[in-house]
Design a protein around this motif. Structure first.
Motif, PDB file in Angstrom:
ATOM      1  N   ALA A   1       0.868  -1.185   0.000  1.00 64.97           N
ATOM      2  CA  ALA A   1       0.000   0.000   0.000  1.00 64.97           C
ATOM      3  C   ALA A   1       0.899   1.228   0.000  1.00 64.97           C
ATOM      4  O   ALA A   1       1.869   1.284   0.755  1.00 64.97           O
ATOM      5  N   SER A   2       0.566   2.187  -0.874  1.00 64.37           N
ATOM      6  CA  SER A   2       1.376   3.412  -0.896  1.00 64.37           C
ATOM      7  C   SER A   2       0.561   4.629  -0.485  1.00 64.37           C
ATOM      8  O   SER A   2      -0.645   4.704  -0.741  1.00 64.37           O
TER       9      SER A   2
ATOM     10  N   LEU B   1      -3.767   8.191   7.366  1.00 60.54           N
ATOM     11  CA  LEU B   1      -4.679   7.302   6.644  1.00 60.54           C
ATOM     12  C   LEU B   1      -3.978   5.997   6.266  1.00 60.54           C
ATOM     13  O   LEU B   1      -4.565   4.916   6.364  1.00 60.54           O
ATOM     14  N   LEU B   2      -2.720   6.093   5.881  1.00 62.07           N
ATOM     15  CA  LEU B   2      -1.973   4.870   5.541  1.00 62.07           C
ATOM     16  C   LEU B   2      -1.888   3.961   6.773  1.00 62.07           C
ATOM     17  O   LEU B   2      -2.035   2.748   6.681  1.00 62.07           O
TER      18      LEU B   2
ATOM     19  N   ILE C   1       4.682   1.819   1.309  1.00 68.06           N
ATOM     20  CA  ILE C   1       5.482   2.708   0.462  1.00 68.06           C
ATOM     21  C   ILE C   1       5.128   4.159   0.767  1.00 68.06           C
ATOM     22  O   ILE C   1       3.943   4.538   0.730  1.00 68.06           O
ATOM     23  N   PHE C   2       6.166   4.936   1.039  1.00 70.83           N
ATOM     24  CA  PHE C   2       5.998   6.371   1.291  1.00 70.83           C
ATOM     25  C   PHE C   2       6.541   7.059   0.048  1.00 70.83           C
ATOM     26  O   PHE C   2       7.758   7.255  -0.072  1.00 70.83           O
TER      27      PHE C   2
ATOM     28  N   LEU D   1       9.608  -1.130   4.764  1.00 70.41           N
ATOM     29  CA  LEU D   1       9.183   0.252   4.536  1.00 70.41           C
ATOM     30  C   LEU D   1      10.028   0.838   3.410  1.00 70.41           C
ATOM     31  O   LEU D   1      11.255   0.846   3.493  1.00 70.41           O
ATOM     32  N   LYS D   2       9.373   1.290   2.350  1.00 68.83           N
ATOM     33  CA  LYS D   2      10.107   1.735   1.153  1.00 68.83           C
ATOM     34  C   LYS D   2       9.757   3.192   0.854  1.00 68.83           C
ATOM     35  O   LYS D   2       8.630   3.624   1.123  1.00 68.83           O
ATOM     36  N   PHE D   3      10.699   3.871   0.226  1.00 66.85           N
ATOM     37  CA  PHE D   3      10.566   5.328   0.063  1.00 66.85           C
ATOM     38  C   PHE D   3      10.801   5.759  -1.381  1.00 66.85           C
ATOM     39  O   PHE D   3      11.669   5.198  -2.058  1.00 66.85           O
ATOM     40  N   GLY D   4      10.038   6.758  -1.790  1.00 68.85           N
ATOM     41  CA  GLY D   4      10.290   7.413  -3.078  1.00 68.85           C
ATOM     42  C   GLY D   4       9.554   6.760  -4.238  1.00 68.85           C
ATOM     43  O   GLY D   4       9.040   5.643  -4.117  1.00 68.85           O
ATOM     44  N   PRO D   5       9.514   7.460  -5.372  1.00 72.14           N
ATOM     45  CA  PRO D   5       8.769   6.964  -6.536  1.00 72.14           C
ATOM     46  C   PRO D   5       9.290   5.625  -7.059  1.00 72.14           C
ATOM     47  O   PRO D   5       8.515   4.818  -7.561  1.00 72.14           O
TER      48      PRO D   5
END
Ligand code: NAD
Ligand code: MG
Length: 425
Positions: A64-65, A72-73, A91-92, A117-121
Protein backbone atom coordinates in the motif's frame (compact mmCIF):
# COMPACT_ATOMS: atom_id res chain seq x y z
CA UNK A 1 -14.33 -0.94 -38.23
CA UNK A 2 -12.23 -2.28 -35.37
CA UNK A 3 -13.57 -5.40 -33.79
CA UNK A 4 -13.65 -4.78 -30.06
CA UNK A 5 -13.18 -7.77 -27.79
CA UNK A 6 -12.53 -8.19 -24.11
CA UNK A 7 -9.56 -10.47 -24.80
CA UNK A 8 -7.03 -7.68 -24.98
CA UNK A 9 -8.27 -5.93 -21.88
CA UNK A 10 -9.01 -8.83 -19.64
CA UNK A 11 -7.47 -11.94 -18.19
CA UNK A 12 -9.45 -14.00 -15.74
CA UNK A 13 -8.82 -13.01 -12.12
CA UNK A 14 -9.61 -16.58 -11.16
CA UNK A 15 -6.64 -18.05 -13.01
CA UNK A 16 -4.70 -18.80 -9.82
CA UNK A 17 -5.35 -22.37 -8.77
CA UNK A 18 -5.67 -23.68 -5.21
CA UNK A 19 -2.43 -24.82 -3.64
CA UNK A 20 -3.19 -28.45 -2.68
CA UNK A 21 0.02 -28.75 -0.65
CA UNK A 22 -0.92 -25.93 1.67
CA UNK A 23 -4.54 -26.99 1.49
CA UNK A 24 -5.37 -23.31 1.62
CA UNK A 25 -7.14 -20.92 -0.70
CA UNK A 26 -5.07 -19.31 -3.46
CA UNK A 27 -3.78 -15.90 -2.53
CA UNK A 28 -4.34 -12.91 -4.73
CA UNK A 29 -1.66 -10.42 -3.77
CA UNK A 30 -2.73 -6.89 -4.53
CA UNK A 31 -0.48 -3.82 -4.67
CA UNK A 32 -2.57 -0.70 -4.19
CA UNK A 33 -0.61 2.29 -5.44
CA UNK A 34 -2.35 5.40 -4.18
CA UNK A 35 -3.93 3.52 -1.26
CA UNK A 36 -4.80 6.71 0.64
CA UNK A 37 -6.94 8.23 -2.12
CA UNK A 38 -10.62 7.91 -2.85
CA UNK A 39 -10.11 4.84 -5.09
CA UNK A 40 -7.36 3.44 -2.85
CA UNK A 41 -9.42 3.50 0.35
CA UNK A 42 -12.42 2.02 -1.49
CA UNK A 43 -10.12 -0.76 -2.79
CA UNK A 44 -8.90 -1.56 0.73
CA UNK A 45 -12.56 -1.82 1.79
CA UNK A 46 -13.33 -4.12 -1.15
CA UNK A 47 -10.37 -6.36 -0.25
CA UNK A 48 -11.57 -6.62 3.38
CA UNK A 49 -15.08 -7.41 2.15
CA UNK A 50 -13.88 -10.07 -0.32
CA UNK A 51 -11.98 -11.80 2.46
CA UNK A 52 -15.21 -12.05 4.39
CA UNK A 53 -17.34 -13.38 1.54
CA UNK A 54 -15.18 -14.96 -1.19
CA UNK A 55 -15.03 -18.72 -0.66
CA UNK A 56 -12.44 -19.24 -3.43
CA UNK A 57 -9.60 -16.82 -2.66
CA UNK A 58 -7.70 -15.03 0.06
CA UNK A 59 -7.17 -11.41 -0.92
CA UNK A 60 -4.06 -9.82 0.45
CA UNK A 61 -3.27 -6.12 0.41
CA UNK A 62 0.37 -6.94 -0.33
CA UNK A 63 1.60 -3.36 -0.76
CA UNK A 64 0.00 0.00 0.00
CA UNK A 65 1.38 3.41 -0.90
CA UNK A 66 0.65 6.85 0.53
CA UNK A 67 2.07 10.18 -0.51
CA UNK A 68 1.35 12.64 2.27
CA UNK A 69 -1.62 11.38 4.30
CA UNK A 70 0.27 9.03 6.57
CA UNK A 71 -2.44 8.85 9.25
CA UNK A 72 -4.68 7.30 6.64
CA UNK A 73 -1.97 4.87 5.54
CA UNK A 74 -1.63 3.81 9.17
CA UNK A 75 -5.41 3.35 9.47
CA UNK A 76 -5.54 1.24 6.31
CA UNK A 77 -2.65 -0.86 7.59
CA UNK A 78 -4.35 -1.43 10.94
CA UNK A 79 -7.66 -2.34 9.29
CA UNK A 80 -5.90 -4.92 7.07
CA UNK A 81 -4.13 -6.30 10.17
CA UNK A 82 -7.52 -6.60 11.85
CA UNK A 83 -8.56 -8.84 8.92
CA UNK A 84 -5.39 -10.93 9.48
CA UNK A 85 -3.67 -9.70 6.30
CA UNK A 86 -1.13 -7.00 7.20
CA UNK A 87 0.49 -5.49 4.09
CA UNK A 88 3.99 -6.90 3.49
CA UNK A 89 5.19 -3.57 2.22
CA UNK A 90 4.37 0.07 2.92
CA UNK A 91 5.48 2.71 0.46
CA UNK A 92 6.00 6.37 1.29
CA UNK A 93 6.14 7.85 -2.18
CA UNK A 94 6.99 11.34 -0.93
CA UNK A 95 10.11 10.73 1.17
CA UNK A 96 10.07 14.34 2.40
CA UNK A 97 6.94 13.58 4.46
CA UNK A 98 8.56 10.98 6.72
CA UNK A 99 12.19 10.03 7.27
CA UNK A 100 13.11 6.32 7.35
CA UNK A 101 13.93 6.67 11.06
CA UNK A 102 10.52 8.16 11.87
CA UNK A 103 8.76 5.62 9.69
CA UNK A 104 10.56 2.76 11.46
CA UNK A 105 9.50 4.20 14.80
CA UNK A 106 5.90 4.86 13.83
CA UNK A 107 5.24 1.66 11.87
CA UNK A 108 7.56 -0.45 14.05
CA UNK A 109 4.78 -0.20 16.66
CA UNK A 110 2.70 -2.33 14.30
CA UNK A 111 5.45 -4.92 13.88
CA UNK A 112 7.07 -3.52 10.70
CA UNK A 113 10.77 -4.12 10.15
CA UNK A 114 12.62 -1.28 8.37
CA UNK A 115 13.13 -3.46 5.24
CA UNK A 116 9.34 -3.55 4.69
CA UNK A 117 9.18 0.25 4.54
CA UNK A 118 10.11 1.73 1.15
CA UNK A 119 10.57 5.33 0.06
CA UNK A 120 10.29 7.41 -3.08
CA UNK A 121 8.77 6.96 -6.54
CA UNK A 122 11.13 4.09 -7.40
CA UNK A 123 9.55 2.05 -4.59
CA UNK A 124 6.23 2.30 -6.48
CA UNK A 125 7.89 0.87 -9.58
CA UNK A 126 9.53 -1.94 -7.55
CA UNK A 127 6.20 -2.97 -6.03
CA UNK A 128 4.46 -2.83 -9.42
CA UNK A 129 7.07 -5.27 -10.78
CA UNK A 130 7.42 -7.49 -7.73
CA UNK A 131 7.09 -11.20 -8.46
CA UNK A 132 4.78 -11.71 -5.47
CA UNK A 133 2.21 -9.26 -6.83
CA UNK A 134 -0.68 -10.66 -8.89
CA UNK A 135 -2.73 -7.48 -9.33
CA UNK A 136 -1.64 -3.86 -9.33
CA UNK A 137 -4.37 -1.33 -8.56
CA UNK A 138 -3.18 1.87 -10.27
CA UNK A 139 -4.91 4.48 -8.10
CA UNK A 140 -2.40 7.34 -8.06
CA UNK A 141 -3.79 10.58 -9.43
CA UNK A 142 -2.33 12.21 -12.53
CA UNK A 143 0.88 11.72 -14.47
CA UNK A 144 2.58 10.69 -11.19
CA UNK A 145 1.03 7.26 -11.74
CA UNK A 146 2.65 6.75 -15.15
CA UNK A 147 5.94 4.99 -14.32
CA UNK A 148 4.48 2.49 -11.84
CA UNK A 149 1.52 1.67 -14.10
CA UNK A 150 3.83 1.20 -17.05
CA UNK A 151 6.13 -1.00 -14.92
CA UNK A 152 3.15 -3.19 -14.00
CA UNK A 153 2.19 -3.46 -17.68
CA UNK A 154 5.75 -4.30 -18.72
CA UNK A 155 5.88 -7.01 -16.05
CA UNK A 156 2.79 -8.68 -17.45
CA UNK A 157 0.62 -8.00 -14.39
CA UNK A 158 -3.11 -7.73 -14.17
CA UNK A 159 -3.56 -3.98 -13.80
CA UNK A 160 -6.78 -2.64 -12.31
CA UNK A 161 -6.61 0.77 -13.92
CA UNK A 162 -8.06 3.83 -12.21
CA UNK A 163 -5.19 6.10 -13.27
CA UNK A 164 -6.64 7.10 -16.65
CA UNK A 165 -3.85 9.67 -17.11
CA UNK A 166 -1.41 6.86 -17.96
CA UNK A 167 -3.43 6.00 -21.08
CA UNK A 168 -3.96 9.65 -21.91
CA UNK A 169 -0.22 10.35 -21.79
CA UNK A 170 1.13 7.11 -23.24
CA UNK A 171 -1.76 5.03 -24.60
CA UNK A 172 0.13 3.91 -27.71
CA UNK A 173 3.14 2.76 -25.69
CA UNK A 174 0.97 0.98 -23.14
CA UNK A 175 -0.76 -1.03 -25.89
CA UNK A 176 2.59 -1.92 -27.42
CA UNK A 177 4.00 -3.08 -24.06
CA UNK A 178 0.83 -5.06 -23.28
CA UNK A 179 1.31 -7.01 -26.49
CA UNK A 180 4.91 -7.79 -25.53
CA UNK A 181 4.26 -8.73 -21.88
CA UNK A 182 0.76 -10.23 -21.93
CA UNK A 183 -0.38 -7.77 -19.25
CA UNK A 184 -4.12 -7.22 -18.90
CA UNK A 185 -5.83 -3.92 -18.16
CA UNK A 186 -8.90 -4.28 -15.97
CA UNK A 187 -10.93 -1.05 -16.18
CA UNK A 188 -11.85 0.57 -12.86
CA UNK A 189 -13.19 3.86 -14.20
CA UNK A 190 -16.96 3.31 -13.94
CA UNK A 191 -17.67 4.16 -17.61
CA UNK A 192 -15.00 1.81 -18.92
CA UNK A 193 -16.00 -0.91 -16.50
CA UNK A 194 -19.56 -0.54 -17.82
CA UNK A 195 -18.38 -0.87 -21.43
CA UNK A 196 -16.22 -3.85 -20.53
CA UNK A 197 -19.17 -5.52 -18.82
CA UNK A 198 -21.49 -4.86 -21.79
CA UNK A 199 -18.94 -6.22 -24.27
CA UNK A 200 -18.36 -9.27 -22.08
CA UNK A 201 -22.11 -10.00 -22.11
CA UNK A 202 -22.32 -9.96 -25.90
CA UNK A 203 -19.59 -11.42 -28.05
CA UNK A 204 -20.81 -9.47 -31.11
CA UNK A 205 -18.97 -6.75 -33.04
CA UNK A 206 -19.45 -3.30 -31.59
CA UNK A 207 -20.53 -0.24 -33.54
CA UNK A 208 -20.20 2.52 -30.94
CA UNK A 209 -19.19 3.13 -27.34
CA UNK A 210 -21.48 5.63 -25.61
CA UNK A 211 -19.87 7.21 -22.56
CA UNK A 212 -22.24 8.80 -20.09
CA UNK A 213 -21.35 12.00 -18.24
CA UNK A 214 -23.14 13.38 -15.19
CA UNK A 215 -22.54 16.91 -16.48
CA UNK A 216 -21.02 17.85 -13.11
CA UNK A 217 -22.04 20.85 -10.99
CA UNK A 218 -22.30 23.21 -14.01
CA UNK A 219 -24.46 21.03 -16.24
CA UNK A 220 -27.07 23.76 -16.62
CA UNK A 221 -24.82 26.77 -15.99
CA UNK A 222 -24.24 29.47 -18.63
CA UNK A 223 -20.72 30.27 -19.87
CA UNK A 224 -20.89 33.53 -17.86
CA UNK A 225 -21.73 31.67 -14.68
CA UNK A 226 -18.87 29.24 -15.34
CA UNK A 227 -16.47 32.11 -16.04
CA UNK A 228 -16.96 33.30 -12.46
CA UNK A 229 -17.24 29.93 -10.74
CA UNK A 230 -15.23 29.57 -7.51
CA UNK A 231 -13.34 26.42 -6.45
CA UNK A 232 -15.91 25.66 -3.70
CA UNK A 233 -18.76 25.36 -6.19
CA UNK A 234 -16.66 23.44 -8.74
CA UNK A 235 -15.76 20.94 -6.00
CA UNK A 236 -19.44 20.20 -5.28
CA UNK A 237 -20.07 17.18 -7.47
CA UNK A 238 -23.76 16.26 -7.58
CA UNK A 239 -23.39 12.45 -7.68
CA UNK A 240 -19.81 11.27 -6.94
CA UNK A 241 -17.42 11.70 -3.99
CA UNK A 242 -13.92 11.77 -5.48
CA UNK A 243 -10.45 13.30 -5.15
CA UNK A 244 -10.08 17.04 -5.83
CA UNK A 245 -8.38 16.83 -9.23
CA UNK A 246 -10.94 14.51 -10.82
CA UNK A 247 -13.78 16.55 -9.25
CA UNK A 248 -12.55 19.71 -11.01
CA UNK A 249 -12.03 17.63 -14.18
CA UNK A 250 -15.69 16.58 -13.92
CA UNK A 251 -16.81 20.20 -13.62
CA UNK A 252 -14.94 21.27 -16.78
CA UNK A 253 -15.82 17.92 -18.40
CA UNK A 254 -12.11 17.44 -18.98
CA UNK A 255 -12.67 14.18 -17.08
CA UNK A 256 -14.92 13.04 -19.94
CA UNK A 257 -12.32 14.23 -22.43
CA UNK A 258 -9.69 12.11 -20.65
CA UNK A 259 -12.16 9.21 -20.66
CA UNK A 260 -12.71 9.51 -24.43
CA UNK A 261 -8.93 9.12 -24.85
CA UNK A 262 -8.86 6.34 -22.24
CA UNK A 263 -11.60 4.43 -24.12
CA UNK A 264 -9.79 4.91 -27.43
CA UNK A 265 -6.71 3.09 -26.07
CA UNK A 266 -8.36 0.69 -23.67
CA UNK A 267 -10.71 -0.80 -26.26
CA UNK A 268 -8.53 -0.02 -29.31
CA UNK A 269 -11.26 1.91 -31.15
CA UNK A 270 -11.18 5.04 -33.27
CA UNK A 271 -12.38 8.36 -31.86
CA UNK A 272 -15.29 8.20 -34.34
CA UNK A 273 -16.62 5.13 -32.56
CA UNK A 274 -16.99 7.04 -29.28
CA UNK A 275 -19.89 9.29 -28.25
CA UNK A 276 -20.77 11.16 -25.08
CA UNK A 277 -24.27 11.69 -23.69
CA UNK A 278 -25.19 13.52 -20.51
CA UNK A 279 -26.95 11.45 -17.87
CA UNK A 280 -27.28 13.50 -14.66
CA UNK A 281 -28.33 10.63 -12.38
CA UNK A 282 -25.08 8.62 -12.86
CA UNK A 283 -26.99 5.33 -12.85
CA UNK A 284 -26.25 4.30 -16.43
CA UNK A 285 -22.47 4.11 -16.35
CA UNK A 286 -22.09 3.76 -20.12
CA UNK A 287 -23.53 1.89 -23.08
CA UNK A 288 -22.44 -0.14 -26.08
CA UNK A 289 -24.24 -0.11 -29.42
CA UNK A 290 -23.93 -3.28 -31.49
CA UNK A 291 -24.15 -3.86 -35.25
CA UNK A 292 -27.93 -4.36 -35.20
CA UNK A 293 -28.52 -1.04 -33.40
CA UNK A 294 -29.25 -2.71 -30.10
CA UNK A 295 -27.77 -0.90 -27.09
CA UNK A 296 -26.67 -2.55 -23.85
CA UNK A 297 -26.22 -0.43 -20.74
CA UNK A 298 -24.71 -1.22 -17.37
CA UNK A 299 -26.60 0.33 -14.46
CA UNK A 300 -26.08 0.61 -10.72
CA UNK A 301 -26.26 3.40 -8.12
CA UNK A 302 -23.01 5.42 -8.20
CA UNK A 303 -20.46 3.69 -5.96
CA UNK A 304 -16.89 2.89 -7.04
CA UNK A 305 -16.74 -0.26 -4.91
CA UNK A 306 -18.66 -2.09 -7.63
CA UNK A 307 -16.29 -1.47 -10.58
CA UNK A 308 -13.27 -1.96 -8.28
CA UNK A 309 -14.61 -5.32 -7.11
CA UNK A 310 -15.50 -6.39 -10.63
CA UNK A 311 -11.97 -5.58 -11.82
CA UNK A 312 -10.62 -7.86 -9.07
CA UNK A 313 -13.05 -10.77 -9.40
CA UNK A 314 -13.94 -10.78 -13.12
CA UNK A 315 -15.52 -12.85 -14.54
CA UNK A 316 -17.09 -13.82 -11.22
CA UNK A 317 -19.75 -11.60 -9.71
CA UNK A 318 -19.89 -11.69 -5.94
CA UNK A 319 -22.12 -9.82 -3.48
CA UNK A 320 -20.90 -6.24 -3.22
CA UNK A 321 -21.08 -3.58 -0.51
CA UNK A 322 -22.26 -0.99 -3.03
CA UNK A 323 -26.01 -0.38 -2.66
CA UNK A 324 -28.36 -2.14 -5.08
CA UNK A 325 -31.39 -0.50 -6.67
CA UNK A 326 -34.06 0.52 -4.23
CA UNK A 327 -37.09 -0.76 -6.11
CA UNK A 328 -39.52 1.05 -3.81
CA UNK A 329 -38.32 4.38 -5.24
CA UNK A 330 -39.19 6.04 -8.51
CA UNK A 331 -36.15 6.25 -10.83
CA UNK A 332 -36.03 8.88 -13.54
CA UNK A 333 -33.24 8.19 -15.96
CA UNK A 334 -32.62 10.96 -18.46
CA UNK A 335 -30.22 11.24 -21.38
CA UNK A 336 -29.43 14.50 -23.14
CA UNK A 337 -26.95 15.49 -25.84
CA UNK A 338 -23.62 16.81 -24.63
CA UNK A 339 -23.13 20.55 -25.26
CA UNK A 340 -19.74 20.87 -26.94
CA UNK A 341 -19.99 24.67 -27.08
CA UNK A 342 -20.45 25.17 -23.33
CA UNK A 343 -17.98 22.36 -22.58
CA UNK A 344 -15.13 22.81 -25.09
CA UNK A 345 -13.09 20.21 -23.17
CA UNK A 346 -15.13 17.58 -25.01
CA UNK A 347 -14.01 18.85 -28.41
CA UNK A 348 -10.46 18.76 -27.14
CA UNK A 349 -10.92 15.16 -25.95
CA UNK A 350 -12.10 14.02 -29.40
CA UNK A 351 -9.31 15.97 -31.09
CA UNK A 352 -6.64 14.36 -28.90
CA UNK A 353 -8.16 10.87 -29.29
CA UNK A 354 -8.03 11.38 -33.07
CA UNK A 355 -4.43 12.67 -33.13
CA UNK A 356 -2.79 10.27 -30.67
CA UNK A 357 1.00 10.70 -30.58
CA UNK A 358 2.15 13.45 -28.24
CA UNK A 359 -1.21 15.26 -27.96
CA UNK A 360 -2.42 13.40 -24.83
CA UNK A 361 0.77 14.03 -22.85
CA UNK A 362 0.61 17.75 -23.64
CA UNK A 363 -3.05 18.23 -22.76
CA UNK A 364 -2.78 16.11 -19.62
CA UNK A 365 0.16 18.10 -18.24
CA UNK A 366 -1.44 21.43 -19.12
CA UNK A 367 -4.65 20.34 -17.42
CA UNK A 368 -2.85 19.28 -14.23
CA UNK A 369 -1.18 22.69 -14.04
CA UNK A 370 -4.37 24.60 -14.88
CA UNK A 371 -6.45 22.71 -12.29
CA UNK A 372 -3.85 23.57 -9.64
CA UNK A 373 -3.88 27.24 -10.67
CA UNK A 374 -7.68 27.35 -10.55
CA UNK A 375 -7.76 25.75 -7.08
CA UNK A 376 -5.25 28.41 -5.97
CA UNK A 377 -7.55 31.05 -7.48
CA UNK A 378 -4.87 32.15 -9.95
CA UNK A 379 -7.02 31.63 -13.06
CA UNK A 380 -10.75 31.51 -13.84
CA UNK A 381 -12.64 28.25 -14.20
CA UNK A 382 -13.07 28.64 -17.96
CA UNK A 383 -9.34 29.35 -18.34
CA UNK A 384 -8.54 25.73 -17.48
CA UNK A 385 -9.58 24.47 -20.92
CA UNK A 386 -8.21 27.60 -22.65
CA UNK A 387 -4.78 26.87 -21.16
CA UNK A 388 -4.99 23.26 -22.40
CA UNK A 389 -6.01 24.36 -25.92
CA UNK A 390 -3.26 26.98 -26.16
CA UNK A 391 -0.57 24.60 -24.87
CA UNK A 392 -1.67 21.94 -27.36
CA UNK A 393 -1.57 24.45 -30.23
CA UNK A 394 1.95 25.58 -29.43
CA UNK A 395 3.57 22.12 -29.27
CA UNK A 396 5.35 20.30 -32.08
CA UNK A 397 3.36 17.15 -32.76
CA UNK A 398 5.07 13.79 -33.02
CA UNK A 399 3.12 10.76 -34.20
CA UNK A 400 5.27 8.00 -32.64
CA UNK A 401 6.92 9.42 -29.52
CA UNK A 402 9.26 7.44 -27.29
CA UNK A 403 8.71 7.39 -23.54
CA UNK A 404 11.56 9.85 -22.96
CA UNK A 405 10.05 12.24 -25.53
CA UNK A 406 6.68 12.03 -23.73
CA UNK A 407 8.30 12.74 -20.37
CA UNK A 408 10.22 15.66 -21.86
CA UNK A 409 7.02 17.06 -23.33
CA UNK A 410 5.24 16.62 -20.02
CA UNK A 411 7.81 18.96 -18.46
CA UNK A 412 7.67 21.39 -21.38
CA UNK A 413 3.85 21.51 -21.27
CA UNK A 414 3.86 22.34 -17.57
CA UNK A 415 6.02 25.40 -18.25
CA UNK A 416 4.09 26.35 -21.35
CA UNK A 417 0.78 26.06 -19.45
CA UNK A 418 2.13 28.40 -16.76
CA UNK A 419 3.12 30.85 -19.50
CA UNK A 420 -0.30 30.66 -21.21
CA UNK A 421 -2.04 31.07 -17.84
CA UNK A 422 0.01 34.19 -17.05
CA UNK A 423 -1.13 35.74 -20.36
CA UNK A 424 -4.78 35.11 -19.44
CA UNK A 425 -4.56 36.77 -16.02
P1 NAD B 1 -7.19 11.10 -4.76
O1 NAD B 1 -6.65 12.47 -4.87
O2 NAD B 1 -8.28 10.83 -3.79
O3 NAD B 1 -5.98 10.08 -4.40
C1 NAD B 1 -4.78 10.10 -5.09
C2 NAD B 1 -3.78 9.10 -4.53
O4 NAD B 1 -2.55 9.34 -5.23
C3 NAD B 1 -3.47 9.26 -3.04
O5 NAD B 1 -3.19 8.01 -2.47
C4 NAD B 1 -2.20 10.12 -3.02
O6 NAD B 1 -1.42 9.88 -1.87
C5 NAD B 1 -1.49 9.59 -4.27
N1 NAD B 1 -0.60 10.59 -4.86
C6 NAD B 1 -0.84 11.91 -5.10
N2 NAD B 1 0.23 12.49 -5.67
C7 NAD B 1 1.16 11.51 -5.79
C8 NAD B 1 2.50 11.50 -6.31
N3 NAD B 1 3.09 12.58 -6.81
N4 NAD B 1 3.16 10.32 -6.27
C9 NAD B 1 2.60 9.20 -5.76
N5 NAD B 1 1.34 9.15 -5.26
C10 NAD B 1 0.64 10.30 -5.28
O7 NAD B 1 -7.59 10.64 -6.22
P2 NAD B 1 -8.74 9.63 -6.68
O8 NAD B 1 -10.02 10.36 -6.81
O9 NAD B 1 -8.69 8.39 -5.84
O10 NAD B 1 -8.25 9.30 -8.16
C11 NAD B 1 -7.17 8.41 -8.40
C12 NAD B 1 -7.18 8.05 -9.88
O11 NAD B 1 -8.36 7.32 -10.17
C13 NAD B 1 -7.20 9.27 -10.82
O12 NAD B 1 -6.46 8.97 -11.96
C14 NAD B 1 -8.68 9.41 -11.18
O13 NAD B 1 -8.87 10.00 -12.44
C15 NAD B 1 -9.10 7.94 -11.20
N6 NAD B 1 -10.52 7.73 -10.94
C16 NAD B 1 -11.07 8.11 -9.75
C17 NAD B 1 -12.42 7.90 -9.50
C18 NAD B 1 -13.05 8.26 -8.18
O14 NAD B 1 -14.23 7.98 -7.99
N7 NAD B 1 -12.33 8.86 -7.27
C19 NAD B 1 -13.22 7.31 -10.50
C20 NAD B 1 -12.64 6.93 -11.69
C21 NAD B 1 -11.28 7.14 -11.90
MG1 MG C 1 -15.26 7.91 -14.83
Amino acid sequence: MTKITTENTVKSATSASPDPQRGSLPHQNVAVLGATGSIGTATAEVIGHLNRIDPNHRWKLWAASGHSNLDLLEQITCAAMGDGEAPERLIFSDPTCLSPAHAAQRFGRHGYQPESLKFGPEALVDAARHESVDVVVAAIVGRAGLESTLAAVESGKRVALANKETLVVAGGLVRQRMTQSGAKLLPVDSEHSAIWQCIAESKSPVRRLILTASGGPFRTASRDEMENARPESALEHPTWQMGRKITIDSATMMNKALEIIEARWLFDVSADQIEVVVHPQSIIHSMVEFEDGSVLAQMSPPDMRLPIQYALTHPRRLPCQAPAFDRTQRWDLTLEPADLERFPALQLGFQVARSGGTAGAVVNAANEVAVGLFLDEQIRFTDIVRVCQKTLESHTFDDQPTLSRLLELDQWSRQEAQRCAALLR
